[in-house]
Design a protein around this motif. Structure first.
Motif, PDB file in Angstrom:
ATOM      1  N   ASP A   1      29.785  79.386  27.475  1.00 21.79           N
ATOM      2  CA  ASP A   1      30.717  79.000  28.543  1.00 21.79           C
ATOM      3  C   ASP A   1      32.060  79.716  28.380  1.00 21.79           C
ATOM      4  N   PHE A   2      32.745  79.914  29.506  1.00 20.72           N
ATOM      5  CA  PHE A   2      34.124  80.419  29.464  1.00 20.72           C
ATOM      6  C   PHE A   2      34.874  79.713  30.588  1.00 20.72           C
ATOM      7  N   PHE A   3      35.697  78.738  30.198  1.00 18.65           N
ATOM      8  CA  PHE A   3      36.366  77.911  31.196  1.00 18.65           C
ATOM      9  C   PHE A   3      37.811  78.363  31.420  1.00 18.65           C
ATOM     10  N   THR A   4      38.135  78.628  32.702  1.00 25.25           N
ATOM     11  CA  THR A   4      39.507  79.013  33.080  1.00 25.25           C
ATOM     12  C   THR A   4      40.089  77.932  33.993  1.00 25.25           C
ATOM     13  N   LEU A   5      41.302  77.510  33.694  1.00 28.38           N
ATOM     14  CA  LEU A   5      42.022  76.618  34.620  1.00 28.38           C
ATOM     15  C   LEU A   5      42.917  77.497  35.489  1.00 28.38           C
ATOM     16  N   GLY A   6      42.726  77.437  36.800  1.00 26.16           N
ATOM     17  CA  GLY A   6      43.563  78.202  37.738  1.00 26.16           C
ATOM     18  C   GLY A   6      44.567  77.274  38.413  1.00 26.16           C
ATOM     19  N   ILE A   7      45.788  77.750  38.576  1.00 26.27           N
ATOM     20  CA  ILE A   7      46.838  76.947  39.218  1.00 26.27           C
ATOM     21  C   ILE A   7      47.518  77.795  40.303  1.00 26.27           C
ATOM     22  N   GLU A   8      47.620  77.221  41.507  1.00 26.51           N
ATOM     23  CA  GLU A   8      48.239  77.946  42.635  1.00 26.51           C
ATOM     24  C   GLU A   8      49.344  77.077  43.255  1.00 26.51           C
ATOM     25  N   SER A   9      50.551  77.667  43.389  1.00 26.40           N
ATOM     26  CA  SER A   9      51.643  76.915  44.039  1.00 26.40           C
ATOM     27  C   SER A   9      52.602  77.883  44.739  1.00 26.40           C
ATOM     28  N   SER A  10      52.070  79.003  45.287  1.00 22.32           N
ATOM     29  CA  SER A  10      52.998  80.025  45.782  1.00 22.32           C
ATOM     30  C   SER A  10      53.620  79.701  47.129  1.00 22.32           C
ATOM     31  N   CYS A  11      52.940  78.880  47.933  1.00 26.52           N
ATOM     32  CA  CYS A  11      53.497  78.584  49.262  1.00 26.52           C
ATOM     33  C   CYS A  11      53.454  77.085  49.519  1.00 26.52           C
ATOM     34  N   ASP A  12      52.543  76.627  50.377  1.00 28.24           N
ATOM     35  CA  ASP A  12      52.561  75.190  50.699  1.00 28.24           C
ATOM     36  C   ASP A  12      51.266  74.470  50.340  1.00 28.24           C
ATOM     37  N   GLU A  13      50.463  75.053  49.447  1.00 29.84           N
ATOM     38  CA  GLU A  13      49.290  74.324  48.939  1.00 29.84           C
ATOM     39  C   GLU A  13      49.456  74.209  47.436  1.00 29.84           C
ATOM     40  N   THR A  14      49.280  72.975  46.923  1.00 27.16           N
ATOM     41  CA  THR A  14      49.267  72.793  45.473  1.00 27.16           C
ATOM     42  C   THR A  14      47.801  72.685  45.104  1.00 27.16           C
TER      43      THR A  14
ATOM     44  N   ALA B   1      41.483  67.826  38.896  1.00 23.64           N
ATOM     45  CA  ALA B   1      40.575  68.979  38.717  1.00 23.64           C
ATOM     46  C   ALA B   1      39.904  68.902  37.348  1.00 23.64           C
ATOM     47  N   ILE B   2      40.667  68.495  36.323  1.00 25.43           N
ATOM     48  CA  ILE B   2      40.087  68.404  34.976  1.00 25.43           C
ATOM     49  C   ILE B   2      39.097  67.239  34.913  1.00 25.43           C
ATOM     50  N   LYS B   3      39.507  66.101  35.459  1.00 21.73           N
ATOM     51  CA  LYS B   3      38.619  64.917  35.421  1.00 21.73           C
ATOM     52  C   LYS B   3      37.303  65.200  36.146  1.00 21.73           C
ATOM     53  N   SER B   4      37.391  65.782  37.346  1.00 21.73           N
ATOM     54  CA  SER B   4      36.134  65.966  38.086  1.00 21.73           C
ATOM     55  C   SER B   4      35.273  67.086  37.494  1.00 21.73           C
ATOM     56  N   SER B   5      35.842  67.896  36.609  1.00 24.46           N
ATOM     57  CA  SER B   5      35.005  68.914  35.932  1.00 24.46           C
ATOM     58  C   SER B   5      34.235  68.294  34.767  1.00 24.46           C
ATOM     59  N   GLY B   6      34.686  67.112  34.335  1.00 30.20           N
ATOM     60  CA  GLY B   6      34.037  66.452  33.192  1.00 30.20           C
ATOM     61  C   GLY B   6      34.419  67.081  31.858  1.00 30.20           C
ATOM     62  N   LEU B   7      35.413  67.983  31.873  1.00 31.23           N
ATOM     63  CA  LEU B   7      35.801  68.676  30.643  1.00 31.23           C
ATOM     64  C   LEU B   7      36.998  67.999  29.987  1.00 31.23           C
ATOM     65  N   ASN B   8      37.236  68.416  28.756  1.00 25.36           N
ATOM     66  CA  ASN B   8      38.425  68.025  28.021  1.00 25.36           C
ATOM     67  C   ASN B   8      39.322  69.267  28.013  1.00 25.36           C
ATOM     68  N   PRO B   9      40.648  69.126  28.113  1.00 23.76           N
ATOM     69  CA  PRO B   9      41.509  70.314  28.097  1.00 23.76           C
ATOM     70  C   PRO B   9      41.204  71.252  26.926  1.00 23.76           C
ATOM     71  N   HIS B  10      40.719  70.699  25.819  1.00 22.63           N
ATOM     72  CA  HIS B  10      40.437  71.554  24.659  1.00 22.63           C
ATOM     73  C   HIS B  10      39.227  72.467  24.878  1.00 22.63           C
ATOM     74  N   ASP B  11      38.421  72.162  25.907  1.00 19.58           N
ATOM     75  CA  ASP B  11      37.273  73.031  26.225  1.00 19.58           C
ATOM     76  C   ASP B  11      37.715  74.309  26.936  1.00 19.58           C
ATOM     77  N   LEU B  12      38.950  74.319  27.457  1.00 22.48           N
ATOM     78  CA  LEU B  12      39.408  75.474  28.241  1.00 22.48           C
ATOM     79  C   LEU B  12      39.540  76.713  27.355  1.00 22.48           C
ATOM     80  N   ASN B  13      39.213  77.884  27.956  1.00 19.36           N
ATOM     81  CA  ASN B  13      39.403  79.146  27.236  1.00 19.36           C
ATOM     82  C   ASN B  13      40.704  79.837  27.624  1.00 19.36           C
ATOM     83  N   GLY B  14      41.278  79.425  28.747  1.00 25.97           N
ATOM     84  CA  GLY B  14      42.541  80.038  29.162  1.00 25.97           C
ATOM     85  C   GLY B  14      43.070  79.406  30.439  1.00 25.97           C
ATOM     86  N   ILE B  15      44.331  79.719  30.718  1.00 24.81           N
ATOM     87  CA  ILE B  15      44.995  79.196  31.917  1.00 24.81           C
ATOM     88  C   ILE B  15      45.518  80.388  32.723  1.00 24.81           C
ATOM     89  N   ALA B  16      45.347  80.302  34.060  1.00 26.48           N
ATOM     90  CA  ALA B  16      45.853  81.363  34.961  1.00 26.48           C
ATOM     91  C   ALA B  16      46.717  80.713  36.016  1.00 26.48           C
TER      92      ALA B  16
END
Ligand code: KG4
Ligand code: ZN
Length: 337
Positions: free
Chosen positions: A3-16, A63-78
């Motif tokens: 597995d390779f889990f990436t958390l993506g975050i977008e807040s550039s305009c009017d969608e969080t 997003a984390i809860k519905s993925s069923g993952l723990n933050p420690h499972d993440l491989n990176g953040i974007a």
């Protein structure tokens, strides 16, 4: 494959928005749309930043809860670094930095316009990838770009707008004929019942592989002014036909320049990206163009076309496969392509 889990975050305009991807497969995607701007007829930057502040933690949490993952499972953040509204970008970038520090994860800054293009890779079989080279038409509220995609790691900007973006051209026209914000989807809906050949708007003169929408918008403005002098109810009476005729001009113009670019860059696949690719006429005519030319056509699902964090996670995934630049991540409202 591990597995390779990436958390993506977008807040550039009017969608969080926050998403988790396993390689290029979306595991969860949560987006909070800001309705606060509607009554102002456009995005109010200060209100956007405040709404991001209140939405961002619940959105990431969900997003984390519905993925069923723990933050420690993440491989990176974007996170989206730019381009976009400065205050809005700050909210996403500051939180992403904090999470990367707290969870001890690598962090990458993503170019929002690259992310729109790389949305094409989501949920695809990347192993026997036959999409590239691709010529991508990115049409959003703030940008109109022609991008030659050699590979997910090599994106080349070959054309763009010199003034308004296609989305702006549609939104401003919608406002002129009395439709609510954001105008694009309303114009699309009206166009479905209107007659697109009722009125004609002359298309802008060709300028290499660049676009210019300001003339088209001005010609609509003068047209409405002149017609309203003769019939003061002109806009109300012909709203559907005006919408259809104007949208038709925008779509024809987008495709005219795109076809010119195709002559210069023969590719294996043509792609459409960005919020305006939700437009039904553009989607239909773009698909038809692909069929006529016998070229594979890629249009991501609507949820990956409008602003979303899955595309940010996707672009981030590719960056995380490469050596990561050390240093402080700073948002840039005018981040170059
Ligand atoms: O990519 P996006 O979600 O946000 C930006 O990065 O700008 O694009 C937003 C743009 C707006 O101009 C909106 O009116 C337009 O996409 N849009 C549409 C449709 N849905 C969204 N334009 C035409 N037809 C649609 N169905
Ligand atoms: Zn966008």
């Amino acid at each position: 494959m591990t597995d390779f889990f990436t958390l993506g975050i977008e807040s550039s305009c009017d969608e969080t928005s926050a998403a988790i991807l396993n390689h290029n497969q979306v595991v969860s995607l949560v987006t909070a749309t800001q309705e606060v701007h509607e009554k102002f007829g456009g995005v109010v930057p200060e209100l956007a930043s405040r709404a991001h502040q209140s939405n961002i933690i619940p959105v990431i949490d969900q997003a984390i809860k519905s993925s069923g993952l723990n933050p420690h499972d993440l491989n990176g953040i974007a996170v989206t670094q730019g381009p976009g509204l400065m205050g809005s970008l700050h909210v996403g970038v500051a939180l992403a930095k904090s999470l990367a520090l707290a969870w001890e994860k690598p962090l990458v800054g993503v170019n929002h316009m690259h992310a729109h293009v790389l949305a094409h890779c989501i949920d695809k079989n990347l192993k026997d990838n036959d999409m590239f080279p691709m010529l991508c038409l990115t049409v959003s509220g703030g940008h109109t770009q022609l991008v030659l995609v050699h590979s997910p790691f090599h994106l080349e900007l070959v054309g763009s707008t010199i003034d308004d973006a296609a989305g702006e051209a549609l939104d401003k026209a919608a406002k002129l004929i009395g439709l609510p914000y954001p105008g694009g989807p309303h114009l699309d809906a009206k166009s479905k019942v209107g007659d697109k050949s009722k009125f004609s708007f002359s298309l802008p003169h060709p300028m290499g592989l660049n676009y210019s929408f300001s003339g088209l918008k001005t010609s609509l403005l003068y047209f409405l002014r002149d017609q309203s002098k003769v019939n003061e109810n002109f806009i109300e009476e012909f709203q559907d036909d005006i919408a259809a005729s104007y949208q038709n001009a925008v779509v024809k113009y987008l495709l005219r320049v795109f076809k010119k670019a195709l002559e210069k860059y023969p590719v294996r696949c043509i792609g459409l990206a960005g919020g305006v690719s939700a437009n039904s006429q553009l989607r239909a005519e773009f698909t038809q163009l692909g069929t006529e030319l016998g070229i594979q056509t890629c249009i991501p699902p609507l949820s990956y076309c409008t602003d979303n964090a899955a595309m940010v996670g996707m672009a981030g995934y590719f960056l995380l496969q490469q050596p990561i630049a050390k240093g402080n991540l700073i948002p840039n409202a005018r981040l170059p392509f």
